[in-house]
Motif scaffolding. Structure first.
Motif, short mmCIF file in Angstrom:
data_model
loop_
_atom_site.label_atom_id
_atom_site.label_comp_id
_atom_site.label_asym_id
_atom_site.label_seq_id
_atom_site.Cartn_x
_atom_site.Cartn_y
_atom_site.Cartn_z
N VAL A 21 22.44 -21.52 -37.73
CA VAL A 21 23.61 -22.41 -37.82
C VAL A 21 23.92 -23.15 -36.52
O VAL A 21 24.94 -23.82 -36.42
CB VAL A 21 24.86 -21.65 -38.34
CG1 VAL A 21 24.63 -21.13 -39.75
CG2 VAL A 21 25.25 -20.53 -37.40
N MET A 22 23.04 -23.04 -35.54
CA MET A 22 23.25 -23.73 -34.26
C MET A 22 22.96 -25.23 -34.40
O MET A 22 22.02 -25.62 -35.08
CB MET A 22 22.33 -23.15 -33.19
CG MET A 22 22.70 -21.79 -32.73
SD MET A 22 21.54 -21.22 -31.47
CE MET A 22 22.35 -19.71 -31.00
N PRO A 23 23.76 -26.05 -33.71
CA PRO A 23 23.42 -27.47 -33.65
C PRO A 23 22.04 -27.63 -33.02
O PRO A 23 21.70 -26.94 -32.05
CB PRO A 23 24.51 -28.06 -32.73
CG PRO A 23 25.65 -27.08 -32.83
CD PRO A 23 25.01 -25.74 -33.01
N GLY A 24 21.24 -28.49 -33.59
CA GLY A 24 19.87 -28.65 -33.13
C GLY A 24 18.89 -27.86 -33.96
O GLY A 24 17.68 -28.03 -33.84
N MET A 26 20.29 -26.27 -37.40
CA MET A 26 20.80 -26.37 -38.77
C MET A 26 20.45 -27.71 -39.43
O MET A 26 20.14 -27.74 -40.62
CB MET A 26 22.31 -26.16 -38.79
CG MET A 26 22.88 -26.09 -40.19
SD MET A 26 24.62 -25.70 -40.23
CE MET A 26 25.31 -27.17 -39.48
N GLU A 27 20.45 -28.79 -38.66
CA GLU A 27 20.18 -30.10 -39.24
C GLU A 27 18.73 -30.24 -39.72
O GLU A 27 18.43 -31.12 -40.50
CB GLU A 27 20.43 -31.22 -38.21
CG GLU A 27 21.81 -31.21 -37.61
CD GLU A 27 21.92 -30.30 -36.38
OE1 GLU A 27 23.02 -30.24 -35.85
OE2 GLU A 27 20.93 -29.67 -35.99
N ASN A 28 17.86 -29.38 -39.23
CA ASN A 28 16.43 -29.52 -39.50
C ASN A 28 15.87 -28.46 -40.44
O ASN A 28 14.67 -28.46 -40.71
CB ASN A 28 15.66 -29.49 -38.18
CG ASN A 28 16.07 -30.64 -37.30
OD1 ASN A 28 16.00 -31.79 -37.70
ND2 ASN A 28 16.55 -30.34 -36.10
N PRO A 33 26.57 -23.99 -42.79
CA PRO A 33 27.39 -23.30 -41.79
C PRO A 33 27.98 -21.97 -42.26
O PRO A 33 28.29 -21.12 -41.44
CB PRO A 33 28.51 -24.29 -41.48
CG PRO A 33 28.05 -25.60 -41.98
CD PRO A 33 27.04 -25.34 -43.06
N HIS A 91 15.57 -21.34 -31.20
CA HIS A 91 16.87 -21.47 -30.52
C HIS A 91 16.82 -22.73 -29.65
O HIS A 91 15.85 -22.93 -28.90
CB HIS A 91 17.09 -20.22 -29.67
CG HIS A 91 18.44 -20.11 -29.05
ND1 HIS A 91 18.92 -21.01 -28.13
CD2 HIS A 91 19.40 -19.16 -29.20
CE1 HIS A 91 20.13 -20.63 -27.74
NE2 HIS A 91 20.44 -19.52 -28.38
N PRO A 92 17.84 -23.59 -29.71
CA PRO A 92 17.82 -24.83 -28.93
C PRO A 92 17.54 -24.64 -27.44
O PRO A 92 16.87 -25.46 -26.82
CB PRO A 92 19.21 -25.43 -29.16
CG PRO A 92 19.64 -24.88 -30.47
CD PRO A 92 19.05 -23.49 -30.53
#
Length: 114
Positions: A21-24, A26-28, A33, A91-92
């Motif tokens: 659910v981290m930005p970077g 979740m979008e991919n 969330p 992890h981003p």
């Protein structure tokens, strides 16, 4: 950076769910969330014989370990055995540091032997 790849286990669920659910990330991937660690733990507990999951684990200087990525390979059944699905996330903070490459190599090694 000192990390290694190993088969995933239910104990990884909370850290994997947090990365999902981290930005970077979740979008991919197919994540939302509201996902919960309990869902991830149940997923790992119920893996079938054609589902393979790997976790990238960082060895920290203080001796602690941290999950920094995960990847999976789901192989089709019967006549669909020649088809597979791959999923991966890192992890981003650890992207672009060869974690994804190591996870992909683990999946490819498994596919080549299976």
């Amino acid at each position: 950076m000192d990390f290694y790849i190993r088969p995933s286990r239910p104990e990884d669920a909370a850290e994997v769910a947090a990365i999902r659910v981290m930005p970077g990330v979740m979008e991919n991937i197919f994540s939302i969330p509201s996902e919960q660690a309990a869902q991830m733990k149940e997923y790992y507990r119920n893996l079938g014989p054609n589902q393979h999951e790997f976790t990238a684990v960082l060895r920290k200087e203080d001796g602690q370990e941290q999950v920094i990525g995960a990847a999976g390979l789901s192989v089709g059944n019967g006549r669909g055995r020649h088809c597979s699905e791959i999923g991966m996330m890192v992890h981003p903070q650890y992207q672009n540091q060869k974690v994804g490459r190591a996870l992909m190599e683990a999946l490819l090694d498994l596919a080549a032997t299976g």
